[in-house]
Enzyme design. Sequence first.
Site, PDB file in Angstrom:
ATOM      1  N   GLU A   1     -36.512   2.439 -10.834  1.00  0.00           N
ATOM      2  CA  GLU A   1     -37.634   1.850 -10.086  1.00  0.00           C
ATOM      3  C   GLU A   1     -37.577   2.202  -8.596  1.00  0.00           C
ATOM      4  O   GLU A   1     -37.051   1.444  -7.784  1.00  0.00           O
ATOM      5  CB  GLU A   1     -37.673   0.330 -10.239  1.00  0.00           C
ATOM      6  CG  GLU A   1     -38.891  -0.283  -9.563  1.00  0.00           C
ATOM      7  CD  GLU A   1     -38.930  -1.804  -9.626  1.00  0.00           C
ATOM      8  OE1 GLU A   1     -39.935  -2.381  -9.158  1.00  0.00           O
ATOM      9  OE2 GLU A   1     -37.972  -2.411 -10.132  1.00  0.00           O
TER      10      GLU A   1
ATOM     11  N   LYS B   1     -40.280   2.835 -13.606  1.00  0.00           N
ATOM     12  CA  LYS B   1     -41.142   1.760 -13.145  1.00  0.00           C
ATOM     13  C   LYS B   1     -41.654   2.161 -11.767  1.00  0.00           C
ATOM     14  O   LYS B   1     -40.888   2.238 -10.807  1.00  0.00           O
ATOM     15  CB  LYS B   1     -40.396   0.429 -13.088  1.00  0.00           C
ATOM     16  CG  LYS B   1     -41.287  -0.736 -12.658  1.00  0.00           C
ATOM     17  CD  LYS B   1     -40.619  -2.089 -12.865  1.00  0.00           C
ATOM     18  CE  LYS B   1     -41.533  -3.210 -12.397  1.00  0.00           C
ATOM     19  NZ  LYS B   1     -40.978  -4.554 -12.678  1.00  0.00           N
TER      20      LYS B   1
END
Length: 295
Positions: A176, A213
Amino acid sequence: MNQEQRNRIRSGQGFIAALDQSGGSTPKALGLYGIAADRYSNEDQMFELVHEMRTRIIKSPAFRSEYILGAILFENTMDRSIDGMPTADYLWEKKGIVPFLKVDQGLAAPSGGVQLLKPIPRLDELLQRAADKRIFGTKMRSVIAAAHPEGIREVVEQQFELGRRIAAAGLVPIIEPEVDIRQPDKADSERLLKAELARQLDALDEGVEVMLKLSLPSEDNYYRDLMDNPHVLRIVALSGGYPQQEANQRLARNHGLIASFSRALSEGLGAAQTDEAFNAALERSIQAIYEASIT
């Protein structure tokens, strides 16, 4: 690895619920939920209250596998129970929802237009505990605040270095590198990020799978080609501070991208609500996020 869980994450319809607010973000999450800081006097009381909030969400009839593929937990939540069952077991066995764990320890100070991950002490020990508690995958968040090539390269390299360790422990890492939506050069940051992601993905050993993500992109379907990379199990999107309605609108324009929302998921929920009102509000949020995730 649980192959049933992998197949569900790989090809299921739905989204990932982010229930992983940590020590730094928990007071804000509780405040939005209607629990002011004067309701608790120490960290233990704070975490007890946020676990009650998360338990209420998870146990709600609105929170079901028809719409939700997985849920990301904070370490403190993983170590607690719901109705006498470890939280991860409750999610999978009672709800059919795949459990993930946030493993990062927060962000380092800004430098070079980015915020790297702080060191994660005893990561291997945490990964072993997660595996023992039947966690499927992990998540760790960095932040990109400006289109600085060296900083973005450093963020992605750090994420993948840790991702390899996580994969070696038998878990699926969620990479992420969040692009701050407030920066004026967001599209340039995304261009640099995409190139670094592709470079790191191509360097992974055969059979290693990760999830990504990412912030909702400035250009619709910008990450579509990364979805076809054999190392990418799934790409999910964070709401990044967009209100739920705007986040859903942006998400719906990005085909194949699914949500992993936190603030946008809990928007409209309040501690003082009756169960009927709470469940109805959560049902509306979940349905809207789900519909945006299946385009």
